[in-house]
Design an enzyme around this catalytic site. Structure first.
Site, PDB file in Angstrom:
ATOM      1  N   ASP A 312       0.822  -1.217   0.000  1.00 14.69           N
ATOM      2  CA  ASP A 312       0.000   0.000   0.000  1.00 14.69           C
ATOM      3  C   ASP A 312       0.851   1.260   0.000  1.00 14.69           C
ATOM      4  OD1 ASP A 312      -2.429   1.264  -0.201  1.00 14.69           O
ATOM      5  OD2 ASP A 312      -2.857   1.241   1.948  1.00 14.69           O
ATOM      6  N   LYS A 314       2.022   4.717  -1.002  1.00 14.99           N
ATOM      7  CA  LYS A 314       1.420   5.931  -1.584  1.00 14.99           C
ATOM      8  C   LYS A 314       1.803   7.081  -0.651  1.00 14.99           C
ATOM      9  CE  LYS A 314      -2.968   4.931   0.713  1.00 14.99           C
ATOM     10  NZ  LYS A 314      -4.418   4.857   0.613  1.00 14.99           N
ATOM     11  N   ASN A 317       0.655   7.235   2.986  1.00 19.92           N
ATOM     12  CA  ASN A 317       1.173   6.319   4.004  1.00 19.92           C
ATOM     13  C   ASN A 317       2.633   6.581   4.354  1.00 19.92           C
ATOM     14  OD1 ASN A 317      -1.232   5.053   4.377  1.00 19.92           O
ATOM     15  ND2 ASN A 317      -0.817   3.365   2.968  1.00 19.92           N
TER      16      ASN A 317
HETATM   17  N1  ATP Z   1       2.926   7.997  13.975  1.00 19.06           N
HETATM   18  C1  ATP Z   1       2.183   9.019  13.576  1.00 19.06           C
HETATM   19  N2  ATP Z   1       2.591  10.292  13.793  1.00 19.06           N
HETATM   20  C2  ATP Z   1       1.835  11.328  13.375  1.00 19.06           C
HETATM   21  N3  ATP Z   1       0.650  11.192  12.744  1.00 19.06           N
HETATM   22  C3  ATP Z   1       0.195   9.964  12.501  1.00 19.06           C
HETATM   23  C4  ATP Z   1       0.922   8.815  12.904  1.00 19.06           C
HETATM   24  N4  ATP Z   1       0.236   7.719  12.523  1.00 19.06           N
HETATM   25  C5  ATP Z   1      -0.874   8.167  11.914  1.00 19.06           C
HETATM   26  N5  ATP Z   1      -0.915   9.517  11.896  1.00 19.06           N
HETATM   27  C6  ATP Z   1      -1.974  10.371  11.333  1.00 19.06           C
HETATM   28  O1  ATP Z   1      -3.199   9.651  11.351  1.00 19.06           O
HETATM   29  C7  ATP Z   1      -3.667   9.425  10.014  1.00 19.06           C
HETATM   30  C8  ATP Z   1      -4.345   8.071   9.925  1.00 19.06           C
HETATM   31  O2  ATP Z   1      -3.386   7.065  10.242  1.00 19.06           O
HETATM   32  P1  ATP Z   1      -3.437   5.617   9.589  1.00 19.06           P
HETATM   33  O3  ATP Z   1      -3.399   5.747   8.094  1.00 19.06           O
HETATM   34  O4  ATP Z   1      -2.405   4.766  10.212  1.00 19.06           O
HETATM   35  O5  ATP Z   1      -4.892   5.160  10.069  1.00 19.06           O
HETATM   36  P2  ATP Z   1      -5.757   4.030   9.451  1.00 19.06           P
HETATM   37  O6  ATP Z   1      -6.996   3.946  10.291  1.00 19.06           O
HETATM   38  O7  ATP Z   1      -4.966   2.778   9.332  1.00 19.06           O
HETATM   39  O8  ATP Z   1      -6.060   4.590   8.036  1.00 19.06           O
HETATM   40  P3  ATP Z   1      -6.436   3.793   6.734  1.00 19.06           P
HETATM   41  O9  ATP Z   1      -7.892   3.952   6.609  1.00 19.06           O
HETATM   42  O10 ATP Z   1      -5.673   4.517   5.646  1.00 19.06           O
HETATM   43  O11 ATP Z   1      -6.003   2.377   6.923  1.00 19.06           O
HETATM   44  C9  ATP Z   1      -2.437   9.593   9.150  1.00 19.06           C
HETATM   45  O12 ATP Z   1      -2.791   9.979   7.862  1.00 19.06           O
HETATM   46  C10 ATP Z   1      -1.671  10.691   9.885  1.00 19.06           C
HETATM   47  O13 ATP Z   1      -2.206  11.957   9.613  1.00 19.06           O
END
Ligand code: ATP
Length: 564
Positions: A312, A314, A317
């Site tokens: 994934d 992009k 991420n």
């Molecule tokens: N370690 C981090 N430090 C700072 N911001 C973070 C971090 N991890 C995530 N974020 C913020 O939170 C957002 C969402 O994180 P992430 O993509 O891991 O969530 P997700 O629920 O897995 O999303 P997806 O639906 O894409 O799977 C990121 O785009 C970023 O803005």
């Protein structure tokens, strides 16, 4: 729990009519996922059989390449050069008839290994993946080779300049896994950083310290509802077993009755995606893009050595550390090879070139059929559904490089079908110049073309994995061993961590109060579907000095407790 629905003979016929390839369309161990709402940004395609059936049926009706009726990326790009491809520009009539509730996803899953399942006291350092008896490379055994590869890949003892305001662990490949030492009430919420499709990521401060972390909180109820249990387990496993400068560090994972928690390093530089969007023309000069591409290659090389396919890649991420270096995040679509193969050695035909480590062999036997990825980044073999390998990561690298330098992805069509048709049929086209940066060099175009080879067996990386890419002439001025010591092109402005840039502005209506979230009550007899989700604290070498992001002088007013 929703059961996986196998495609009918008719479905297969429909798919096969469109895709002129021998297609094995089977339900793999990933299971079928239900409809996630689109969280943000580009649509991730994690199709189920039913959605894929609809897609394939619609796709089947598309005119073949060369005929009128589908929009090539060139045509679209030239007609609307300023249009952001991140906006959903699809014509509702032309697009496939998928509603949000119809979009379904299949996940990459990976069984939790024993070492993570067991809750241990004072576990020994994480073992390297088991050695295969079949392979040796002269005097060097494969375990040594993997260790050597890992140590050359971001784990040398070379430090890099640290400012007083941030620190991070770059020490070694040693992680100690212990029983979890914290819980939700150990942290105070500071603000909402991001929102994914099943969870939220908060900036939190550990009570009694000035340490800031990013805390990803996933609702168990939502995970169960959308059949994403395996995804959460896979993400925990990858984060818990990875220790690399360009992969986000996990410090704790734990669960309550209602939520799963990932306490991660706070990447204060925010999303690379937003940083890119804020550049003139939404693109970077070639040398800057090369830097980020090189860091991504190093991270993918590490993941492949560990036996993971990322799947994934992009800009969304990729997070930016305060230092400006990248950190890959979001591993819920990753897939693990059980057990990982051993790295090999590929000798060069040139007497001047050292033999290269073959990372492809670590995941050579991993082939999966899941329909996962992000629309514009999906590799042709994923669309064809004939199984895919680690080669998909090199395809996505090609798309990422193109996007970094042009501000667009190369195969974007008017809608999902057109995008997929373009991915399968048209060759990558390089715009002369977008007015913001110089045209791409010949070497750069050559690399992208080779990464975007539609035949995964001919794609760059198909011989020896990451080494093939690292040895491409485009990267000749990259010092791979000192990558993390190289000053990044974009250094996030100094910040107290709370008002950091490059985060998506989130609507006020999003609650910061987890207490307000709907709870589920697991009845007495209900089995916790997340039993295998490990509650652990990970100690990284030297972490007493080098842990997390520190608020420094910032005094945060106590807000909410991250408890239920
Ligand atoms: N370690 C981090 N430090 C700072 N911001 C973070 C971090 N991890 C995530 N974020 C913020 O939170 C957002 C969402 O994180 P992430 O993509 O891991 O969530 P997700 O629920 O897995 O999303 P997806 O639906 O894409 O799977 C990121 O785009 C970023 O803005």
């Amino acid at each position: 729990m929703l059961a996986a629905k196998s495609p009918s003979v008719h479905d297969l016929a429909v798919i096969d009519t469109f895709v002129p390839y021998e297609r094995e369309y089977s339900v793999d161990q990933d299971g079928v996922l239900t409809s996630p709402p689109e969280a943000h940004g580009r649509r991730r395609s994690r199709g189920s059989h039913s959605s894929q059936k609809k897609y394939a049926h619609h796709f089947n009706k598309l005119p073949k390449s060369g005929s009128t009726g589908y929009v090539s990326s060139q045509a679209q790009q030239s007609s609307s050069p300023t249009q952001s491809h991140h906006e959903d520009s699809s014509d509702p009539k032309a697009d496939m008839p998928l509603t949000k509730t119809q979009q379904i996803r299949r996940i990459a899953s990976a069984p939790i290994p024993k070492f993570v399942q067991e809750k241990r006291q004072d576990s020994p350092p994480l073992p390297l993946p088991t050695k295969q008896p079949s392979f040796t490379t002269g005097d060097i055994d494969t375990a040594s080779l993997r260790t050597l590869a890992l140590s050359n890949n971001g784990h040398s003892s070379l430090g890099y300049a640290q400012s007083a305001s941030f620190r991070r662990t770059y020490s070694s490949n040693s992680i100690k896994i212990k029983n979890v030492e914290v819980g939700p009430s150990s942290f105070t919420k500071v603000k909402l950083l991001g929102k994914g499709d099943v969870g939220r990521v908060y900036l939190v401060q550990q009570k009694g310290s000035d340490r800031l972390y990013a805390m990803k909180v996933l609702s168990k109820k939502e995970m169960v509802k959308r059949n994403k249990i395996k995804r959460a387990l896979a993400e925990q496993e990858i984060l818990a077993s990875s220790n690399h400068p360009f992969i986000v560090t996990l410090y704790h994972s734990f669960q309550s009755e209602v939520y799963l928690y990932f306490c991660m390093e706070y990447c204060m530089g925010g999303e690379f995606f937003r940083a890119l969007q804020n550049r003139p023309g939404k693109c970077l000069p070639e040398e800057d893009a090369k830097f980020y591409a090189a860091e991504v290659v190093a991270a993918l090389e590490y993941l492949h050595l560990m036996g993971f396919i990322y799947r994934d890649l992009k800009p969304e991420n990729i997070l930016l550390h305060q230092s400006g270096h990248i950190m890959l995040t979001d591993f819920d679509l990753s897939k693990k090879s059980h057990p990982p193969g051993d790295p090999g050695v590929v000798k060069s035909s040139s007497p001047y070139q050292l033999p290269a480590i073959d990372t492809k062999s670590c995941i050579a036997h991993l082939r999966t059929n899941s329909f996962v990825g992000t629309e514009e980044y999906i590799a042709p073999e994923v669309i064809k559904g004939c199984g895919h390998t680690s080669a998909v990561d090199w395809w996505t690298l090609g798309i990422l490089m193109y996007e970094m330098m042009t501000g667009k992805t190369p195969f974007k069509g008017a809608n999902r079908n057109a995008t997929f048709a373009n991915i399968l049929r048209i060759d990558v086209h390089f715009p002369e110049s977008n007015g913001y940066s110089a045209p791409m060099s010949t070497n750069c175009k050559s690399l992208i073309r080779r990464l975007l080879n539609k035949d995964e067996h001919k794609r760059l990386g198909s011989r020896a994995g990451a080494s093939d890419i690292k040895n491409h002439i485009f990267f000749r001025n990259i010092n791979w061993a000192l990558l993390r010591n190289t000053p990044p092109p974009i250094i996030p402005a100094p910040s107290n961590g709370v008002d950091a840039v490059n985060f998506r502005p989130l609507q006020e209506s999003l609650s910061l109060d987890l207490d307000a979230d709907e709870r589920i009550s697991l009845g007495k007899d209900d089995k916790n579907p997340f039993e295998k989700f490990s509650s652990v604290t990970l100690h990284h070498d030297g972490e007493d000095e080098d842990i997390g992001y520190s608020t420094g002088d910032l005094r945060l007013s106590p807000t909410e407790t991250l408890s239920e």
